[in-house]
Scaffold this motif. Structure first.
Motif, short mmCIF file in Angstrom:
data_model
loop_
_atom_site.label_atom_id
_atom_site.label_comp_id
_atom_site.label_asym_id
_atom_site.label_seq_id
_atom_site.Cartn_x
_atom_site.Cartn_y
_atom_site.Cartn_z
N LEU A 72 0.76 -1.24 0.12
CA LEU A 72 -0.01 -0.02 -0.04
C LEU A 72 0.80 1.26 0.00
O LEU A 72 0.54 2.33 -0.77
N ARG A 73 2.05 1.31 0.70
CA ARG A 73 3.05 2.32 0.83
C ARG A 73 3.44 2.62 -0.70
O ARG A 73 3.68 3.70 -1.09
N GLU A 76 0.87 3.94 -2.89
CA GLU A 76 0.64 5.51 -2.73
C GLU A 76 1.57 6.29 -3.29
O GLU A 76 1.40 7.56 -3.81
N THR A 77 3.03 5.84 -3.03
CA THR A 77 4.08 6.75 -3.52
C THR A 77 4.13 6.76 -4.99
O THR A 77 4.09 7.79 -5.66
N ARG A 79 1.28 6.37 -6.81
CA ARG A 79 0.34 7.50 -7.25
C ARG A 79 0.58 8.61 -7.01
O ARG A 79 0.36 9.69 -8.05
N SER A 80 1.46 9.04 -6.14
CA SER A 80 1.63 10.57 -5.95
C SER A 80 2.78 11.16 -7.05
O SER A 80 2.68 12.11 -7.64
N GLY A 91 -1.45 16.99 -2.35
CA GLY A 91 -1.56 15.84 -1.54
C GLY A 91 -1.11 16.19 -0.02
O GLY A 91 -0.84 17.43 0.27
N ARG A 136 6.61 4.44 7.38
CA ARG A 136 5.77 5.61 6.90
C ARG A 136 4.68 6.23 8.08
O ARG A 136 3.61 6.81 7.89
#
Length: 296
Positions: A72-73, A76-77, A79-80, A91, A136
């Protein structure tokens, strides 16, 4: 393994119950329970110990949870990195800083950053504990010593100089010490409690110039640097504080100006995987620009 099942498992592990996870996901409790049971059959290992008060991860479940958390981390990275541009950082940015730097230095400057980058949302966690950036718990940290983790990018910001201060009202009443020996006849206020030893060390007027086994009496000890600053300002006694927190304060004066006092270097650190994330880049550059006048 099906990603949807792994994501559902992660939500259940985070919530600690099928019911709470179902409420978050918009599913009923029995449906969530069936999905988890199906995943356990597929993996041929139990993932949870089921108790009346909730769910506890098994050893196998803990391994899967940490893997899911890492997935998931990374998602998310990624996606950013895909949605951000250097022209418009956006964000959430979770920042952790020591109590002094976070509350008395960074918080005073955050409005300027938000005016420059209105699409970035900052969550500031003020603590002297070193949160785990690899897990995180925060994206960026401002620390008073070099990070020991090898996979963190670090950038020195400025040197934090600690000086001895007293309120004008205190000096008028008790006089001003001009040497460490003079402190024997003054009230000492200092930081204490459950703090990192290297932070406590720079606040110890009680032992400066004396045998550590024979310290001066400490008339006021507090576990919060903001409260210590207020105590000094109100005339409670003489105490150590970072120069940035007292500059321009009309109620206090620096004492023991000829005595060599300690200092600590501050660092901005963040994980390698966030190197190219635009909101981290602009926050780094902003901090560096604001740290210039304190760089030495």
């Amino acid at each position: 393994m099906d990603w949807d099942k792994i994501r559902l498992f992660y939500e259940v592990a985070e919530a600690g119950s099928f019911t709470r996870a179902g409420e978050h996901l918009g599913l009923n409790q029995s449906s969530v329970s069936r999905h988890i049971s199906a995943l356990e059959r597929e993996l041929k290992v139990p993932l949870f110990h089921r108790h009346a008060r909730g769910l506890i991860l098994t050893e196998h479940g803990d391994i899967l949870f940490r893997t899911a958390q890492d997935m998931l981390r990374r998602i998310e990275t990624t996606r950013s990195q895909l949605v951000e541009t250097n022209e418009l950082p956006t964000g959430n940015l979770k920042v952790t800083a020591t109590v002094g730097i976070g509350a008395m230095w960074l918080a005073r400057r955050v409005s300027e950053f938000l005016n420059l980058y209105p699409e970035v949302r900052i969550q500031l966690i003020v603590t002297n504990e070193e949160l785990d950036l690899a897990m995180r718990e925060a994206d960026v940290a401002i620390r008073l010593r070099r990070p020991s983790q090898p996979d963190l990018i670090q950038r020195r910001l400025f040197t934090v100089h600690y000086n001895a201060y007293a309120a004008h009202s205190y000096v008028e009443r008790f006089g001003e010490p001009t040497s460490l020996e003079d402190l024997d006849n003054h009230r000492i206020v200092c930081l204490g409690g459950n703090q990192p030893s290297f932070i406590l060390a720079v606040h110890q007027l009680a032992t400066m110039g004396r045998d550590p086994k024979d310290p001066r009496p400490r008339h006021f000890v507090v576990n919060d640097s903001l409260a210590l600053r207020m105590a000094i300002e109100s005339g409670a006694g003489i105490g150590m504080a970072p120069a940035y927190s007292m500059e321009g304060n009309p109620n206090v004066t620096q004492v023991l100006r000829d005595v060599e006092t300690p200092s600590l270097d501050s660092y901005m650190v963040y994980p390698e995987e966030l190197r190219s994330v635009a909101r981290v880049q602009v926050f780094r550059d902003f901090l560096i620009s604001k740290a210039q006048r304190w760089a030495h």
